[in-house]
Design a protein around this motif. Structure first.
Motif, PDB file in Angstrom:
ATOM      1  N   GLY A 273     104.830  -2.122  22.131  1.00  0.00           N
ATOM      2  CA  GLY A 273     104.122  -0.900  21.791  1.00  0.00           C
ATOM      3  C   GLY A 273     102.657  -0.993  22.147  1.00  0.00           C
ATOM      4  O   GLY A 273     102.284  -1.504  23.208  1.00  0.00           O
TER       5      GLY A 273
ATOM      6  N   ARG B 147     112.745   4.411  24.887  1.00  0.00           N
ATOM      7  CA  ARG B 147     111.376   4.377  24.350  1.00  0.00           C
ATOM      8  C   ARG B 147     111.277   5.056  22.982  1.00  0.00           C
ATOM      9  O   ARG B 147     110.566   4.551  22.104  1.00  0.00           O
TER      10      ARG B 147
ATOM     11  N   THR C  60     109.926   2.983  19.750  1.00  0.00           N
ATOM     12  CA  THR C  60     108.800   3.521  18.982  1.00  0.00           C
ATOM     13  C   THR C  60     109.179   3.745  17.523  1.00  0.00           C
ATOM     14  O   THR C  60     108.400   3.432  16.614  1.00  0.00           O
TER      15      THR C  60
ATOM     16  N   GLU D 298     107.100   1.881  14.620  1.00  0.00           N
ATOM     17  CA  GLU D 298     106.245   2.675  13.748  1.00  0.00           C
ATOM     18  C   GLU D 298     106.760   2.733  12.315  1.00  0.00           C
ATOM     19  O   GLU D 298     105.991   2.865  11.368  1.00  0.00           O
TER      20      GLU D 298
ATOM     21  N   SER E  39     102.161   8.168  13.969  1.00  0.00           N
ATOM     22  CA  SER E  39     102.886   7.329  14.916  1.00  0.00           C
ATOM     23  C   SER E  39     101.960   7.078  16.093  1.00  0.00           C
ATOM     24  O   SER E  39     101.494   8.023  16.735  1.00  0.00           O
TER      25      SER E  39
ATOM     26  N   TYR F 290     102.036   5.459  19.584  1.00  0.00           N
ATOM     27  CA  TYR F 290     103.155   5.080  20.447  1.00  0.00           C
ATOM     28  C   TYR F 290     102.690   4.785  21.869  1.00  0.00           C
ATOM     29  O   TYR F 290     101.563   5.121  22.284  1.00  0.00           O
TER      30      TYR F 290
ATOM     31  N   GLU G 164     104.822   4.577  25.918  1.00  0.00           N
ATOM     32  CA  GLU G 164     106.083   4.596  26.655  1.00  0.00           C
ATOM     33  C   GLU G 164     105.847   4.160  28.100  1.00  0.00           C
ATOM     34  O   GLU G 164     104.702   3.976  28.533  1.00  0.00           O
TER      35      GLU G 164
ATOM     36  N   GLY H 260     106.886  10.241  20.225  1.00  0.00           N
ATOM     37  CA  GLY H 260     105.949  10.028  19.124  1.00  0.00           C
ATOM     38  C   GLY H 260     106.295  10.756  17.846  1.00  0.00           C
ATOM     39  O   GLY H 260     105.872  10.347  16.752  1.00  0.00           O
TER      40      GLY H 260
END
Length: 793
Positions: A347, A376, A380, A384, A462, A464, A466, A750
């Motif tokens: 991340g 992804r 995530t 998170e 969050s 994030y 990707e 996200g």
């Protein structure tokens, strides 16, 4: 003066004029003379042996031209549907790759598995005939979950695949991770389910097969995100048609989200049948059929452990994931829970060591493949949720914990412990911007006000990252990809200066006809209205890889930029000849060639006319014409990132969760069209909220699909969605000529953990530590009322 239409301008989508007036051309809009219709008989059982198929009654019904079964295809040596990515086990052995017949042979392995096809003059006649086919099934026990598929004595879904295990893969340094955990002050553990989703694009899948007896050429018109890949897979592996005799056309496509990447059985069925019958054959799915034939998404079960020191710094991450493949391997399914998931487990954090193992399991369910974000979002969500639980257990503020572990801005390029190297980013900046936009500091006052109204209010964030634009080809090839991942762009400047762009990328709602035209407007100075984008036809476009993984601009747009560089280079040589100057003295800026330091100029139109009417032309040096093609194979992935913040309110009497505010601040690299980026993010957030609160694909123990219609599978509606505030903070990608990173998936990546983190925060007084998606009113109500059996913990 004409308005600026280049990079950074919010140009309205030119394609919307025809879409909003109902003048789009979708696959089901095409009808050919003598066309027949196909209806596919699908298995009502999750697992059964086919003893016999009796088609006599069906074949004799009015309007019926033919009825075909798997045995008919076998007699024609039709191959199985291929898998486009191979994974190796921990010991280096290849994954299990069982056959995937176009029409089932010997066994069916999920509800909806195609068994036979009836072809008739009308769709209704074909359906009636399909329903008259008599299949003698020997019903077998089914394994509808990964747990059931791995129990001792579980049903064997594919012969030669022990324990129904497709592969047992890993990445990272296990010994180093174990050592990090041994020295940790805090160890946080979490079990998570990433719920199975059913993609529901506005346009159902459809396919129209044609065969020309005079030339021996086949044409498939299909709802696809990548027609060249369909031509390659179907022609080479399934129907054994030379590519010179197979054309694949993907016209307007009404949404994809990944579900239209793959080569599906129906495409092979109508193409093969068109050749057999020498008449066009068309199939269009109805919505219920789509639920049990389109590839599903997500469906992970994970155990995660996070090691931290006394100051809250991450020391290591250990993850064990089981990923559901469904009954067969869909085109790109094996790479989703491996190279698109485990490699993203760092991340935005400076995690020194990571170890992840992934077991992919066959079950008697619809195959699972990439769905918006593809791996992804799963990574995530795991990270998170872990960060919020870690904050809760260490007593460190959840925002502060993230800040302490962010990759600093001066650390780029940053090498993660799981293969990837990030080139740019500023995670502190996107977090700060989102916190300010969401008024995080003022939230407690809003929580108190909600409590006075009898509501529970929560806020969640969050942060994030990707990976998009998957490449380079040599690297992904070494990881198991069975195709290159470059893209092509052809720029054709016509004699009067208008431009046609041919691209291997494909639009299914992203606005390519506008955004790609803006690149040309910015680079060549041609008005957007004078730029035509051609895509989706293998007979017109050089070989390309389509659109998925937010690759259109990063890869396809970069190919166009390289082709335009060639146009400008050739134009300079022509201009130098016309103005009797040195090529080195020619400058070009948005449509004008100039001799440096003078007022002597030639327009792009002057150059294009000279190129096509070469009366005064350096013919001994250059060929006539002004058209160039370039291929772009990226040096690395691109890495969008950002911060999403959700604010929710729960009605304790019903358990219903309302998302009352949502803030998204994303770093998508250079923004070509802000209005299109905003729409892409908002659409992704809507899908993410759907997963977090509403959507879930449910099977019973016998493999029957319980959420098989819009009545049972809860899609988000307009009144389920809040205003979504969208903003960007840009750090440029350092390795593509546009500096772009990709925006198509960020909203769906996200948003789910931000929403669930907010729900858990709202329920903090009820001792809730975690909660599986979707956070339905029933789950919430039982938590509030003391019944915990439906909650994750």
């Amino acid at each position: 003066m004409a308005p600026f239409e280049g990079i950074g301008a919010s140009v309205r989508r030119k394609e919307d004029f025809r879409f909003l007036q109902g003048r789009g051309a979708y696959t089901d809009d095409f009808n050919r003379q003598g066309q027949l219709h196909a209806w596919i008989l699908r298995s009502p059982h999750a697992h059964a042996r086919i003893r016999a198929v009796d088609t006599a009654k069906a074949a004799a019904m009015p309007g019926v031209v033919a009825v075909f079964t798997g045995a008919d295809m076998a007699r024609d040596n039709v191959g199985g549907l291929p898998c486009g990515w191979q994974i190796h086990n921990k010991d280096g052995s290849p994954m299990a790759e069982p056959p995937h017949p176009v029409l089932a042979q010997e066994k069916v392995r999920h509800v909806g598995d195609p068994v036979a096809v009836a072809i008739a003059a009308t769709r209704e006649q074909a359906r009636d005939a399909a329903e008259a086919i008599v299949v003698d099934y020997e019903v077998l026990p089914a394994a509808a979950t990964m747990e059931a598929a791995q129990k001792p004595g579980a049903p064997v879904i594919h012969d030669g695949v022990p324990n129904n295990l497709c592969y047992d893969w890993h990445i990272g340094d296990k010994a180093a991770v174990d050592a990090a955990f041994a020295g940790a002050k805090h160890v946080v553990t979490l079990d998570l389910v990433n719920n199975r989703l059913i993609p529901n694009a506005m346009e159902p899948r459809a396919a129209l097969g044609e065969y020309d007896r005079t030339t021996g050429e086949y044409t498939l018109t299909t709802t696809s995100q990548n027609p060249h890949v369909i031509r390659l897979l179907m022609g080479a592996n399934v129907l054994h048609i030379p590519e010179s005799k197979l054309r694949v056309v993907a016209p307007d496509v009404g949404g994809g989200f990944g579900s239209k990447i793959y080569h599906y059985a129906e495409e092979a069925i109508v193409t093969w049948a068109a050749g057999k019958l020498a008449r066009p054959v068309k199939w269009t799915a109805d919505r219920s059929e789509s639920f049990m034939s389109d590839a599903h998404g997500r469906d992970h079960v994970s155990h995660a452990e996070l090691a931290l020191d006394g100051n809250g710094k991450i020391l290591g991450l250990r993850v064990s994931t089981q990923a559901n493949m469904g009954a067969y391997l869909s085109t790109f399914a094996p790479c989703v829970p491996t190279y698109l998931y485990a490699t993203l487990l760092a991340g935005v954090y400076t995690t020194p060591v990571i170890y992840c193992e992934v077991k992919a399991v066959f079950t008697n369910t619809v195959p699972v493949d990439a769905y918006r974000g593809a791996g992804r979002p799963e990574a995530t969500f795991l990270l998170e949720r872990l960060m919020d639980v870690a904050a809760q257990e260490t007593g460190i503020d959840r925002i502060e914990l993230r800040r302490r572990n962010f990759i600093p801005t001066d650390a780029f390029p940053y090498q993660t412990p799981v293969a990837l190297q990030y080139d740019s980013g500023n995670y502190h900046a996107t977090l700060d911007q989102a916190l300010a936009a969401a008024d995080w500091a003022g939230f407690e006052a809003r929580r108190a006000e909600a409590a006075k109204r009898g509501k529970l209010r929560g806020i969640g964030c969050s942060t994030y990252l990707e990976a998009c634009g998957i490449a380079p080809s040599a690297v992904v090839g070494s990881l198991g990809a069975r195709a290159g991942l470059y893209e092509v762009g052809t720029i054709r400047v016509h004699p009067t200066g208008s431009v046609t762009v041919l691209t291997g990328a494909h639009s299914h709602g992203q606005g390519h006809e506008t955004t790609f035209a803006q690149l040309v407007a910015d680079k060549l100075g041609v008005p957007v209205a004078q730029v035509d984008i051609v895509h989706g036809d293998t007979a017109k476009v050089p070989f390309g890889m389509g659109t998925y993984g937010s690759r259109s601009l990063a890869v396809g747009g970069s190919a166009m930029m390289k082709a335009m560089d060639k146009i400008i280079a050739k134009g300079k040589r022509i201009a130098a000849h016309l103005m009797e100057a040195s090529v080195d003295d020619i400058e070009f800026d948005r449509g004008t060639f100039r001799v440096a330091g003078t007022d002597r100029t030639k327009s792009l139109v002057d150059i294009s006319v000279a190129a096509y009417v070469p009366h005064n032309y350096p013919i001994e040096e250059l060929e006539p014409g002004l058209e160039e093609t370039a291929f772009y194979d990226p040096k690395n992935f691109t890495y969008p990132g950002g911060c999403h913040i959700a604010e929710v309110e729960i009605d304790p009497e019903t358990g219903k969760v309302a998302v009352v505010n949502f803030t998204a601040v994303d770093d998508v690299g250079r923004v070509i069209n802000p209005m299109i980026v905003e729409g892409q993010v908002q659409g992704g957030v809507a899908q993410g909220i759907g997963q977090a609160l509403l959507e879930s694909c449910v099977y019973d123990a016998n493999g029957q699909l319980l959420s098989g219609s819009m009545m049972d599978y809860t899609m988000p509606r307009a009144d389920d969605l809040p205003p979504v505030g969208v903003a960007t903070h840009t750090t440029l990608c350092t390795h593509n000529p546009l500096g772009v990173k990709g925006c198509g998936e960020v909203g769906a990546i996200g948003s789910p953990p931000a929403v669930i983190n907010a729900v858990v925060d709202a329920l903090r007084d009820y001792g809730v530590r975690t909660l599986d998606m979707p956070a339905t009113p029933a789950k919430i109500w039982q938590i509030i009322n003391g019944g915990r059996r439906m909650a994750a913990e």
